[in-house]
Motif scaffolding. Structure first.
Motif, short mmCIF file in Angstrom:
data_model
loop_
_atom_site.label_atom_id
_atom_site.label_comp_id
_atom_site.label_asym_id
_atom_site.label_seq_id
_atom_site.Cartn_x
_atom_site.Cartn_y
_atom_site.Cartn_z
N VAL A 25 7.64 -44.60 59.04
CA VAL A 25 6.68 -45.21 59.14
C VAL A 25 5.25 -44.76 58.73
CG1 VAL A 25 5.79 -47.71 59.06
CG2 VAL A 25 8.04 -46.83 59.95
N GLY A 27 2.07 -42.26 56.98
CA GLY A 27 1.79 -42.23 55.50
C GLY A 27 1.43 -43.64 54.78
N MET A 28 1.96 -44.59 55.70
CA MET A 28 1.79 -45.75 54.61
C MET A 28 0.90 -46.26 53.69
SD MET A 28 3.80 -46.95 55.92
CE MET A 28 4.26 -48.52 55.93
N ALA A 182 2.25 -56.29 47.32
CA ALA A 182 2.95 -54.46 48.40
C ALA A 182 3.06 -54.30 50.26
CB ALA A 182 1.35 -52.77 48.57
N PHE A 183 2.22 -55.52 50.69
CA PHE A 183 2.90 -55.29 52.04
C PHE A 183 4.59 -56.13 51.90
CE2 PHE A 183 -1.41 -55.71 52.72
CZ PHE A 183 -1.87 -54.23 54.04
N LEU A 184 4.85 -57.27 51.10
CA LEU A 184 5.59 -57.88 51.26
C LEU A 184 7.18 -57.11 50.63
CD1 LEU A 184 4.50 -61.15 49.48
CD2 LEU A 184 4.98 -60.92 52.24
N LEU A 186 7.24 -53.77 50.87
CA LEU A 186 7.74 -52.76 51.86
C LEU A 186 8.32 -53.36 53.30
CD1 LEU A 186 8.22 -49.76 52.34
CD2 LEU A 186 5.24 -50.12 53.54
N GLY A 187 7.71 -54.74 53.26
CA GLY A 187 8.03 -55.60 54.56
C GLY A 187 9.94 -55.05 54.14
N SER A 188 10.46 -55.83 53.14
CA SER A 188 11.66 -56.38 52.72
C SER A 188 12.46 -55.30 53.05
CB SER A 188 11.60 -57.57 51.67
OG SER A 188 10.31 -58.10 51.65
N MET A 190 11.98 -52.28 54.23
CA MET A 190 12.03 -51.50 55.31
C MET A 190 13.54 -52.38 56.00
SD MET A 190 9.08 -50.31 56.08
CE MET A 190 9.30 -49.60 58.02
N GLY A 191 13.34 -54.08 55.71
CA GLY A 191 14.11 -54.67 56.63
C GLY A 191 15.84 -54.23 55.67
N PHE A 192 15.38 -54.64 54.62
CA PHE A 192 16.93 -54.56 54.19
C PHE A 192 17.63 -53.41 54.55
CE2 PHE A 192 19.17 -53.34 50.25
CZ PHE A 192 20.52 -54.06 50.25
N SER A 194 17.17 -51.47 57.57
CA SER A 194 17.36 -51.30 58.72
C SER A 194 18.76 -52.35 58.56
CB SER A 194 16.29 -51.48 59.74
OG SER A 194 16.25 -53.22 59.83
N PHE A 195 18.62 -53.43 57.36
CA PHE A 195 19.87 -54.17 57.77
C PHE A 195 21.32 -53.15 57.81
CE2 PHE A 195 22.95 -56.30 54.59
CZ PHE A 195 23.58 -57.48 55.63
N MET A 198 22.48 -50.80 60.22
CA MET A 198 22.95 -51.54 61.39
C MET A 198 24.40 -51.41 61.26
SD MET A 198 19.85 -53.90 62.93
CE MET A 198 18.45 -53.55 64.09
N PRO B 165 17.49 -56.93 62.14
CA PRO B 165 16.55 -55.59 61.44
C PRO B 165 15.33 -56.09 61.03
CG PRO B 165 18.77 -56.57 59.96
CD PRO B 165 18.02 -58.51 60.87
N PHE B 166 14.59 -56.96 60.63
CA PHE B 166 13.05 -57.61 60.55
C PHE B 166 12.53 -57.14 62.17
CE2 PHE B 166 14.81 -58.92 56.84
CZ PHE B 166 14.18 -58.86 55.71
N PRO B 170 9.01 -54.04 59.90
CA PRO B 170 8.87 -54.66 58.45
C PRO B 170 8.55 -56.31 58.81
CG PRO B 170 11.89 -53.94 59.15
CD PRO B 170 10.33 -53.47 60.30
N LEU B 173 4.78 -55.84 58.59
CA LEU B 173 4.72 -55.86 56.87
C LEU B 173 4.77 -56.82 56.30
CD1 LEU B 173 5.90 -52.18 56.33
CD2 LEU B 173 3.95 -52.89 55.83
#
Lengths: 226, 192
Positions: A25, A27-28, A182-184, A186-188, A190-192, A194-195, A198, B165-166, B170, B173
């Protein structure tokens, strides 16, 4: 900073395991700002990689000469010099791209990836390894920006690198090329990711436990490298 | 009237964080608690105002008359770094309570892209001295507003059941994205 990493490992770790965007996370600002299209993302990543590569090389080369009290200031001056070079070259050779990226090219100076690698890696390792590390981080950055840029361009305008991909009846989601998109995105993403990691860790643990049970050994769960 | 427009456009319409993406690192890093987020915002506003003044003077009195505009980036970043250091020393000597409130955030501000971005935007938009200062103050207040709202939401978010995960970056953001959507509502307010 384990010293036992193979030479190739210095390059590969930046691509995914230590990817500057998704994992560290860092250089955003440029990541979010310029990825309205895949092409902008590529240009930004190449410019950043250039600066990262040369500043890492030089910093690592003179790392024993820089007094540690003024090291940050020295790093910043070195980085700013290369950013000026990139900016002037881009203005001369690719005026359109330079205009599209606007102030985000000079903002490479304060990109945390570059200072972060200088501080965490180039100041402690020899020139060869620092070069590879910089290239690896740059490539990881490129992967992330291209991914983000392609998704946003595809959904936002229906094209990738300017080629029409979506069928004609596709109504572009304008929001994706606006700041909120952009935010949405990148957030999705990153969540994906990390899912995924995991899930892999959980599967790995399950097979390990199963194997241990088969061998009738006490269960030892290794805390896998992070 | 023009100054008024610049101010409101910097605070609401072209918010530094939510539409220029400047200062994302502290926006995500320091937005855990409302009180520290607000202090960070105030420290940033302070440094941004000073930066606007100093970089404008350097740019227009030294660099441009001497045809050295190519030194802009090096000069700006050095000025900002030393300015932050100086402000930190000054506050430490003069006001202990203020130092305790803002002190730890000051070193972080050097690498906050909002500061360098401000200097670059002032040059890019060819603002006059006064306009530059107003733009700096407005940008700082906009940053404070965004980071405080974010911190307020994140304090509540701690109580929410976010999918595993979120958690962390995440969801922050995604919240920022929704916040940016909300701020887009201001874009009809002023047409600059």
């Amino acid at each position: 900073m384990s010293k036992k990493v193979s030479v190739m490992g210095e390059y590969i770790k930046g691509l995914w395991r230590n990817n500057p965007i998704f994992k560290q996370v860092l250089g955003m600002c440029p990541t979010l700002a310029v990825t309205t299209s895949a092409l902008n993302g590529i240009a930004m990543a190449l410019a950043t990689t250039f600066v990262l590569f040369f500043s890492s090389t030089i910093i690592s080369f003179i790392r024993k000469l820089i007094p540690s009290q003024v090291r940050i200031a020295s790093y910043i001056v070195i980085v700013a010099t290369f950013v000026t070079i990139v900016d002037l070259v881009m203005k001369a050779q690719f005026p359109e791209l330079s205009k599209a990226l606007g102030p985000y090219i000079p903002l490479i100076v304060v990109n945390c990836i570059i200072l972060g690698r200088a501080e965490a890696f180039a100041s402690k390792n020899n020139v060869g390894r620092s070069m590879l590390d910089a290239l690896g981080m740059g490539s990881g950055f490129l992967i992330a920006l291209v991914m983000l840029g392609s998704i946003r361009e595809l959904l936002g305008t229906g094209t990738i690198l300017g080629f029409q991909v979506m069928p004609n009846f596709y109504e572009p989601w304008l929001i994706m090329i606006l700041p909120a998109g952009a935010f949405l995105t990148l957030g999705s993403l990153m969540g994906f990711f990390s899912f995924l990691s995991m899930r892999r860790k959980r599967l790995l643990m399950n097979t390990e436990i199963k194997r241990d049970i088969e061998k009738k050994k006490p269960v030892i769960v290794n805390s896998a490298e992070v | 009237m023009e100054l008024f427009l610049i101010f409101f456009s910097a605070v609401l319409v072209n918010n530094f964080v939510l539409s220029y993406f400047l200062g994302i690192c502290p926006f995500i890093g320091v937005s855990n608690k409302l009180s520290s987020a607000f202090s960070m915002g105030m420290a940033t506003t302070f440094v941004m105002t000073l930066t606007a003044i100093v970089t404008w003077l350097i740019n227009n009195l030294i660099l441009i008359p001497n045809n050295m505009a190519y030194l802009q980036y090096v000069a700006f970043i050095l000025v900002i770094a030393s300015l932050v250091q100086f402000v930190e020393m000054f506050i430490k000597k003069t006001s202990q309570p203020l130092y305790r409130a803002l002190g730890i955030f000051l070193p972080l501000i050097t690498t906050n892209c909002a500061i360098l971005g401000l200097a670059l935007f002032i040059d890019l938009k060819a603002y006059s001295f006064l306009q530059g200062i107003v733009f700096g103050v407005g940008g700082g207040i906009g940053f404070t507003l965004a980071i405080s709202i974010m911190a307020g939401i994140r304090e509540e978010l701690d109580l929410a059941d976010v999918p595993k995960p979120f958690r962390g970056a995440p969801i922050t953001l995604i919240v920022a994205g929704i916040l940016a959507l909300a701020f887009m509502g201001f874009s009809g307010l002023i047409s600059v």
